[in-house]
Design a protein around this motif. Sequence first.
Motif, PDB file in Angstrom:
ATOM      1  N   ASN A   3     -12.238  -9.943  -5.889  1.00 11.01           N
ATOM      2  CA  ASN A   3     -10.937 -10.130  -6.027  1.00 11.01           C
ATOM      3  C   ASN A   3      -9.990  -9.156  -5.088  1.00 11.01           C
ATOM      4  N   HIS A   4     -10.306  -7.872  -5.498  1.00  8.46           N
ATOM      5  CA  HIS A   4      -9.785  -6.874  -4.764  1.00  8.46           C
ATOM      6  C   HIS A   4     -10.628  -5.737  -4.129  1.00  8.46           C
ATOM      7  N   LEU A   5     -10.496  -5.657  -2.958  1.00  7.00           N
ATOM      8  CA  LEU A   5     -11.328  -4.638  -2.135  1.00  7.00           C
ATOM      9  C   LEU A   5     -10.339  -3.596  -1.609  1.00  7.00           C
ATOM     10  N   ALA A   6     -10.789  -2.373  -1.729  1.00  3.07           N
ATOM     11  CA  ALA A   6      -9.809  -1.119  -1.256  1.00  3.07           C
ATOM     12  C   ALA A   6     -10.797  -0.260  -0.259  1.00  3.07           C
ATOM     13  N   LEU A   7     -10.161   0.072   0.661  1.00  3.19           N
ATOM     14  CA  LEU A   7     -10.772   0.710   1.971  1.00  3.19           C
ATOM     15  C   LEU A   7     -10.022   2.108   2.196  1.00  3.19           C
ATOM     16  N   ILE A   8     -11.098   3.082   2.373  1.00  2.00           N
ATOM     17  CA  ILE A   8     -10.751   4.117   3.109  1.00  2.00           C
ATOM     18  C   ILE A   8     -10.964   4.135   4.089  1.00  2.00           C
ATOM     19  N   MET A   9     -10.270   4.059   5.208  1.00  3.82           N
ATOM     20  CA  MET A   9     -10.251   4.000   6.731  1.00  3.82           C
ATOM     21  C   MET A   9     -10.573   5.257   7.265  1.00  3.82           C
ATOM     22  N   ASP A  10     -11.888   5.824   6.978  1.00  4.52           N
ATOM     23  CA  ASP A  10     -11.897   7.507   7.658  1.00  4.52           C
ATOM     24  C   ASP A  10     -12.757   7.341   8.841  1.00  4.52           C
ATOM     25  N   GLY A  11     -12.359   8.381   9.666  1.00  2.00           N
ATOM     26  CA  GLY A  11     -13.146   8.760  10.835  1.00  2.00           C
ATOM     27  C   GLY A  11     -12.448   8.331  12.342  1.00  2.00           C
ATOM     28  N   ASN A  12     -11.433   8.260  12.121  1.00  2.06           N
ATOM     29  CA  ASN A  12     -10.462   7.813  13.295  1.00  2.06           C
ATOM     30  C   ASN A  12     -10.448   8.971  14.421  1.00  2.06           C
ATOM     31  N   ARG A  13     -10.494  10.221  13.979  1.00  2.00           N
ATOM     32  CA  ARG A  13     -10.454  11.108  15.102  1.00  2.00           C
ATOM     33  C   ARG A  13     -11.958  11.624  15.491  1.00  2.00           C
ATOM     34  N   ARG A  14     -12.809  11.490  14.758  1.00  2.00           N
ATOM     35  CA  ARG A  14     -14.090  11.830  15.137  1.00  2.00           C
ATOM     36  C   ARG A  14     -14.373  10.523  16.200  1.00  2.00           C
ATOM     37  N   TRP A  41     -11.412 -10.744   8.250  1.00  2.00           N
ATOM     38  CA  TRP A  41     -12.864 -10.929   7.324  1.00  2.00           C
ATOM     39  C   TRP A  41     -12.515 -11.097   5.907  1.00  2.00           C
ATOM     40  N   CYS A  42     -11.571 -10.577   5.419  1.00  2.00           N
ATOM     41  CA  CYS A  42     -11.311 -10.565   3.972  1.00  2.00           C
ATOM     42  C   CYS A  42     -10.829 -12.033   3.693  1.00  2.00           C
ATOM     43  N   ARG A  43     -10.083 -12.625   4.537  1.00  2.00           N
ATOM     44  CA  ARG A  43      -9.860 -14.008   4.458  1.00  2.00           C
ATOM     45  C   ARG A  43     -11.021 -14.890   4.647  1.00  2.00           C
ATOM     46  N   ASP A  44     -11.951 -14.496   5.356  1.00  5.62           N
ATOM     47  CA  ASP A  44     -13.159 -15.552   5.554  1.00  5.62           C
ATOM     48  C   ASP A  44     -13.941 -15.426   4.361  1.00  5.62           C
ATOM     49  N   LEU A  45     -13.986 -14.109   3.736  1.00  8.48           N
ATOM     50  CA  LEU A  45     -14.645 -13.655   2.389  1.00  8.48           C
ATOM     51  C   LEU A  45     -13.912 -14.290   1.233  1.00  8.48           C
ATOM     52  N   ASP A  46     -12.763 -14.645   1.289  1.00  5.44           N
ATOM     53  CA  ASP A  46     -12.063 -14.875   0.102  1.00  5.44           C
ATOM     54  C   ASP A  46     -11.492 -13.798  -0.749  1.00  5.44           C
ATOM     55  N   GLU A 119       7.435 -11.416   1.243  1.00  6.62           N
ATOM     56  CA  GLU A 119       7.607 -11.346  -0.070  1.00  6.62           C
ATOM     57  C   GLU A 119       7.205 -12.637  -1.072  1.00  6.62           C
ATOM     58  N   LYS A 120       7.391 -13.780  -0.198  1.00  9.13           N
ATOM     59  CA  LYS A 120       7.243 -15.001  -0.980  1.00  9.13           C
ATOM     60  C   LYS A 120       5.702 -15.478  -1.229  1.00  9.13           C
ATOM     61  N   TYR A 121       4.817 -15.013  -0.202  1.00  3.76           N
ATOM     62  CA  TYR A 121       3.612 -15.211  -0.081  1.00  3.76           C
ATOM     63  C   TYR A 121       2.722 -14.830  -1.509  1.00  3.76           C
ATOM     64  N   GLU A 122       1.684 -15.414  -1.768  1.00  2.23           N
ATOM     65  CA  GLU A 122       1.086 -15.267  -2.838  1.00  2.23           C
ATOM     66  C   GLU A 122      -0.794 -15.454  -2.481  1.00  2.23           C
ATOM     67  N   ARG A 123      -0.859 -16.299  -1.552  1.00  5.79           N
ATOM     68  CA  ARG A 123      -2.508 -16.262  -1.233  1.00  5.79           C
ATOM     69  C   ARG A 123      -3.151 -14.986  -1.365  1.00  5.79           C
ATOM     70  N   HIS A 124      -2.475 -14.195  -0.171  1.00  4.66           N
ATOM     71  CA  HIS A 124      -3.501 -13.010  -0.027  1.00  4.66           C
ATOM     72  C   HIS A 124      -2.359 -11.584  -0.232  1.00  4.66           C
ATOM     73  N   THR A 125      -2.848 -10.653  -0.446  1.00  7.17           N
ATOM     74  CA  THR A 125      -1.826  -9.361  -0.587  1.00  7.17           C
ATOM     75  C   THR A 125      -2.729  -8.054   0.262  1.00  7.17           C
ATOM     76  N   LEU A 126      -1.914  -7.594   1.039  1.00  8.79           N
ATOM     77  CA  LEU A 126      -2.402  -6.387   1.854  1.00  8.79           C
ATOM     78  C   LEU A 126      -1.303  -5.291   1.380  1.00  8.79           C
ATOM     79  N   ASN A 127      -1.979  -4.374   0.673  1.00 12.71           N
ATOM     80  CA  ASN A 127      -1.359  -3.085   0.154  1.00 12.71           C
ATOM     81  C   ASN A 127      -1.535  -1.891   1.324  1.00 12.71           C
TER      82      ASN A 127
END
Length: 258
Positions: A3-14, A41-46, A119-127
């Motif tokens: 339901n809830h996926l968290a990502l640490i987007m590391d490695g941009n400078r390298r 992709w998250c949308r595809d994976l629900d 703010e009215k959307y409920e289907r997906h959330t991007l924090n």
Amino acid sequence: APNHLALIMDGNRRYARMHGLASAVDGHQRGFAKLIEALEWCRDLDVKVLTVYAFSSENFRRSHAEVDALMKLAETKLSQLASDESLHKREVRVRVCGELHLLPSEVRRAADAVMRATEKYERHTLNIMMPYTSREELWSAARRCATSSSSSCTSSSSLSVPDECGEESSDADLSRLLYTAPNPPVDLLVRTSGENRLSDFLTYQASDAALVFLDVLWPALTFWDLLSSVVRWQAFSAQRRWTQFYQNSNVVATAKKL
Ligand SMILES: CC(C)=CCC/C(C)=C/CC/C(C)=C/COP(=O)(O)OP(=O)(O)O
């Protein structure tokens, strides 16, 4: 899917260095493009909620030039997101969370605009967590919990602890005061770039999450990397369900008696 996926987007400078890009900021540009792909992709994976570490409060210690460039990038991209057709079509609510008062006013304005537009959307959330650290989030939640009236800061959670005045505050109270509220706890946390640390990211929300560390640099992430992480999460969850099943059932005791 989690339901809830968290990502640490590391490695941009390298990534920027390894691919001969002109500057670190070009790596962050690619990083943002990858975030948009990951959202698809998250949308595809629900996946319902995606929470990403865009800027740690510690990142303010980087060179002025890099911080400035990152802030400009954030301003431009957040403004674009506010009118992004696919975001609206897919009903993605965007929230920018953290110590927002530390952001330059133009970035705050852009953040407000995209938050209001979705703010009215409920289907997906991007924090989008920026500038953020878990410790600051917990301190701020604890401060608000301590100063709020007892009625707004109590619940029937099993993890309740009486305070000095005999008032009960609990796990559920604290969760309600986190930046990610009312989103559910993190199921799966993925960090790219081969670093095996949480770096003060969602330590409370991810206290029971499956952790997956990938060797790939963030801008080079593929759908298959994400899918394999989700499959690993599914394996963790299945294993846990079986363990609970065995613990809760009399299977072992019955087998011993036989
Ligand atoms: C919403 C928005 C504007 C997002 C910006 C894009 C983005 C992906 C930002 C992440 C910034 C960051 C500090 C990444 C970590 O890689 P690093 O810089 O630490 O790379 P390194 O580990 O190779 O040094």
